[in-house]
Design an enzyme around this catalytic site. Structure first.
Site, PDB file in Angstrom:
ATOM      1  N   ASP A 100       0.827  -1.200   0.000  1.00 15.08           N
ATOM      2  CA  ASP A 100       0.000   0.000   0.000  1.00 15.08           C
ATOM      3  C   ASP A 100       0.865   1.256   0.000  1.00 15.08           C
ATOM      4  O   ASP A 100       1.470   1.599   1.015  1.00 15.08           O
ATOM      5  CB  ASP A 100      -0.902  -0.024   1.239  1.00 15.08           C
ATOM      6  CG  ASP A 100      -1.822   1.174   1.336  1.00 15.08           C
ATOM      7  OD1 ASP A 100      -1.936   1.923   0.355  1.00 15.08           O
ATOM      8  OD2 ASP A 100      -2.441   1.348   2.410  1.00 15.08           O
ATOM      9  N   ASP A 281      -1.780   5.681  -5.211  1.00 19.01           N
ATOM     10  CA  ASP A 281      -2.112   4.836  -4.065  1.00 19.01           C
ATOM     11  C   ASP A 281      -2.484   3.429  -4.519  1.00 19.01           C
ATOM     12  O   ASP A 281      -3.598   3.187  -4.975  1.00 19.01           O
ATOM     13  CB  ASP A 281      -3.265   5.465  -3.279  1.00 19.01           C
ATOM     14  CG  ASP A 281      -3.648   4.661  -2.051  1.00 19.01           C
ATOM     15  OD1 ASP A 281      -2.940   3.693  -1.714  1.00 19.01           O
ATOM     16  OD2 ASP A 281      -4.660   5.006  -1.417  1.00 19.01           O
TER      17      ASP A 281
END
Length: 390
Positions: A100, A281
């Site tokens: 992430d 992201d």
């Protein structure tokens, strides 16, 4: 100290070195994502709620209501991308973690997690190599109600054959149902900037920050795929994975994210010189943009409308979708229209992969965007590089 032991499959990219007083240099390494089976059906609006919560935005009532829908799998399993995770060894245990770039914690389900909360998950058991950090705790809580917290250990973490012996591992003692229900993921490996690590009283470094000095270049590159597992390259770029040259742009990391500004955008053949400020992201599934851009996109899709019962824009499954592009310097990054067809929600309707950022204050270039690009995350600038995938 960084110790490396490179897998045979990676010898073309890395050089094995023995332990030394300073971090040994390696050319780089790659790790492949692994497809995992789908679990309980979750409405695609759950991805919206997750993103809003992650960035502490209010989750609209209609999104929360749609996200709460569960049941048997009623969607076509190929209508939206499978879930992909990456195998990571933490201490003596191998876990499936979500990489992430929108967070900076390495947290895992553990033997400290109540058995009812870790059911279906692989989990970390602190062993002889683990050292608890006295007084250190961590806690995350998001606007969608998801949360996790616990203690912190230093332990050996291995990614793609490269290890760091004293990585901060955040061991979960409490985990909310939003995380426990996702049995594919056993935790998260954050790749944002260490400044937003949540460990208290002393924030800890990410795995990448700890090993980047051992790489030939302090970079990692991401090649996520549409309907297929992707790959992360650490320490090098792989020219076989992209076409043309890589275009770089400066990163604004003042908020701890890989932030950048696109100079303009296009929807089909219609273009705008209005800039888009956002972040890259990998931990967010959708492409979340300002309402004006989202509205303009779906104005070009026959039959598209905002459906409050679904929590977002939907359109007829037979509809033709325009491409969406952003301009970064002299480069145009294009998301094919087919990538924006995210998930079947029944009655001949599909949930769109482009949705509102709900006033977060910036756009989120999540997986729907990233799956069309080879993206280089370069800590030396910091900067981001973009090229079309090969």
């Amino acid at each position: 100290m960084v110790n490396t032991s490179l897998l045979a499959a990676l010898t073309a990219y890395a050089v094995a070195v023995s332990a030394a007083p300073t971090a040994p240099q390696v050319k780089g390494f790659s790790v492949n994502q692994v497809a995992v089976p789908k679990g309980v059906y979750r409405h695609p609006a759950a991805q919206l709620a997750k993103a809003y919560g992650k960035y502490h935005a209010t989750v609209p009532t209609q999104v929360a209501a749609a996200a709460a829908a569960t049941g048997s799998v009623t969607t076509n399993p190929t209508s939206n991308d499978e879930e992909y995770i990456t195998q990571v060894t933490v201490g003596d245990d191998t876990l499936g973690l979500d990489f992430d770039t929108g967070s900076a914690d390495l947290w895992v389900f553990s033997s400290q997690t109540p058995s009812s909360e870790r059911s279906g998950h692989d989990y970390y058991t602190p062993g002889s190599s683990a050292q608890k950090i006295d007084g250190a705790t961590w806690s995350i809580s998001y606007g969608d109600g998801s949360s996790a917290s616990g203690d912190v250990y230093k332990d050996k973490v291995t990614v793609g054959g490269v290890s760091y012996d004293s990585q901060a591992v955040e061991s979960a003692e409490k985990v909310s149902s939003e995380f426990t229900q996702d049995t594919a993921n056993d935790g998260l490996l954050g790749l944002a900037f260490s400044s937003i690590n949540t460990v208290q009283p002393t924030p800890q470094k990410t795995f990448f920050d700890n090993v980047k000095s051992s790489l030939s270049e302090p970079i990692f590159a991401v090649a996520l795929k549409h309907n297929a597992p992707g790959v992360y390259d650490f320490g090098y770029t792989d020219s076989s994975k992209y076409t043309g040259s890589i275009t770089y742009t400066d990163v604004d990391n003042s908020q701890g994210f890989w932030g950048f500004t696109a100079d303009g955008y296009s929807i089909g053949s219609d273009s705008s010189s209005d800039s888009i400020t956002g972040i890259a992201d990998t931990g967010t599934t959708l492409l979340l943009l300002d309402d004006s851009i989202v509205d303009a996109y779906y104005e070009q899709v026959n039959g598209a409308s905002y459906d409050s019962s679904q929590g977002g824009y939907v359109f007829p499954s037979s509809a033709s979708l325009p491409d969406f592009s952003v301009t970064i310097g002299d480069y145009t990054a294009t998301v094919p229209g087919e990538y924006i067809s995210f998930a079947d929600v029944g009655n001949g309707q599909t949930f769109g992969g482009i949705q509102s950022n709900s006033g977060i204050g910036f756009s989120i270039f999540g997986d729907v965007f990233l799956k069309s690009q080879y993206v280089v995350f370069d800590a030396s600038g910091p900067r981001l590089g973009f090229a079309a995938q090969a």
